[in-house]
Design an enzyme around this catalytic site. Structure first.
Site, mmCIF file in Angstrom:
data_model
loop_
_atom_site.group_PDB
_atom_site.id
_atom_site.type_symbol
_atom_site.label_atom_id
_atom_site.label_comp_id
_atom_site.label_asym_id
_atom_site.label_seq_id
_atom_site.Cartn_x
_atom_site.Cartn_y
_atom_site.Cartn_z
ATOM 1 N N LYS A 171 -23.835 9.534 4.110
ATOM 2 C CA LYS A 171 -24.003 9.203 2.683
ATOM 3 C C LYS A 171 -24.820 7.937 2.445
ATOM 4 C CE LYS A 171 -19.884 11.462 0.864
ATOM 5 N NZ LYS A 171 -18.740 11.324 -0.049
ATOM 6 N N ASP A 220 -19.519 11.472 -6.725
ATOM 7 C CA ASP A 220 -18.140 11.135 -6.344
ATOM 8 C C ASP A 220 -17.425 10.338 -7.439
ATOM 9 O OD1 ASP A 220 -18.139 12.398 -3.857
ATOM 10 O OD2 ASP A 220 -18.906 10.636 -2.818
#
Ligand code: ATR
Length: 282
Positions: free
Chosen positions: A70, A107
């Site tokens: 990420k 997220d």
């Protein structure tokens, strides 16, 4: 003649076999009656740049990014969405019409959307929250809570300087680093506590937290979803606190990603949650 191949997306991680994303996206693809597919792509860290660069040529609409890619992915895309820039991590890469890569992070959206769906009465405005942990998941949760209008955010982490670094990076006077030892005492000050550490995960030690110090009505959010019902959530329920599990965050972060890949916003978040629960054997 144009090549109108069905849209394909995927999840890129190492390892990736454990990922629930293919199940979820395929569940929505079938439910929405769309063609296309969603595949798991096992990509070693040293191959991340080449894998991302190949996406346009392979005809991918985009990919989700999972552990451990990420943060590196945020440095490899052509354009970073402002939320992804603030979080410093990318969980969704979209291939645009010109074949350029945009890095996004859904997220934070997933964290908040699941909280709002699970606890409609919860209000950020004027409230305080305690975040446990200072990794990538904590960063996304912190951005979500501050953007939602929270008054005060405490960040307690085993390694205190990491909490301080996160509070500094957030660059917001509402964010305060705290020591790990203070975590239970801080429960008196907050209406929400969120565990973003690995404590409580299968194979990891449990999270030790004195929930009796939290006022009635408090929300205990555990982003761990293996197991779905952690000791922390069990204790919270036993004490009459509101328990929120981590599986919903996974579903909700996937909603905007699916929409960006396939052009349709999936409506069936609750059904996808039930589908994944069954997949986890819960
Ligand atoms: P992610 O990016 O997925 O959030 P991470 O960066 O590995 O994951 O972070 C894991 C978090 O769990 C960290 O906050 C870590 O604390 P440290 O920063 O001190 O390492 C926390 N954590 C892991 N094991 C822990 C333990 N035994 N006790 C307390 N915290 C722990």
């Amino acid at each position: 003649m144009t090549d109108r191949a069905p849209l394909v997306a995927g999840v890129l991680g190492w390892p990736v076999a454990h990922s629930l994303s293919p199940r979820m996206h395929r569940f929505w693809l079938a439910g929405e009656g769309l063609g296309g597919d969603y595949v798991a792509l096992a990509v070693r860290p040293q191959n991340l740049a080449a894998a991302l660069a190949a996406l346009p040529a392979l005809g991918f609409a985009g990919v989700n990014i999972t552990v451990p890619h990420k943060e590196p992915a945020a440095r490899l895309v052509h354009r970073l969405h402002p939320v992804a820039r603030r979080i410093g991590a990318v969980n969704t890469v979209i291939v645009d019409k010109r074949g350029r890569l945009e890095g996004r992070n859904t997220d934070a959206h997933g964290f908040l959307a699941h909280l709002q769906a699970a606890v409609p009465a919860w209000r950020a405005e004027g409230g305080a929250a305690l975040l446990l942990g200072a990794g990538g998941a904590a960063r996304a949760a912190a951005v979500a809570l501050l953007d939602a209008g929270l008054d005060r955010l405490y960040i307690a982490n085993r390694t205190r300087e990491r909490a301080e670094r996160l509070a500094d990076a957030l660059d917001d006077p509402r964010a305060h680093a705290a020591s790990w030892q203070e975590r239970s005492a801080l429960l008196k000050e907050v209406a929400l506590v969120a565990n973003t550490t690995t404590l409580g995960m299968a194979g990891e030690p449990p999270l030790d937290l004195e929930l009796s110090l939290m006022a009635p009505g408090g929300v205990v959010y555990d982003i761990v979803y293996k197991p779905l019902e952690t000791d922390l959530l069990r204790q919270a329920r036993r004490r009459g606190l509101v328990a929120v599990d981590g599986l919903g965050m996974l579903v909700h972060q996937a909603v905007p990603a699916f929409e960006a890949f396939y052009g349709v916003r999936p409506q069936a978040a609750a059904e996808a949650y039930a589908h994944l629960r069954a997949a986890l054997g819960a």
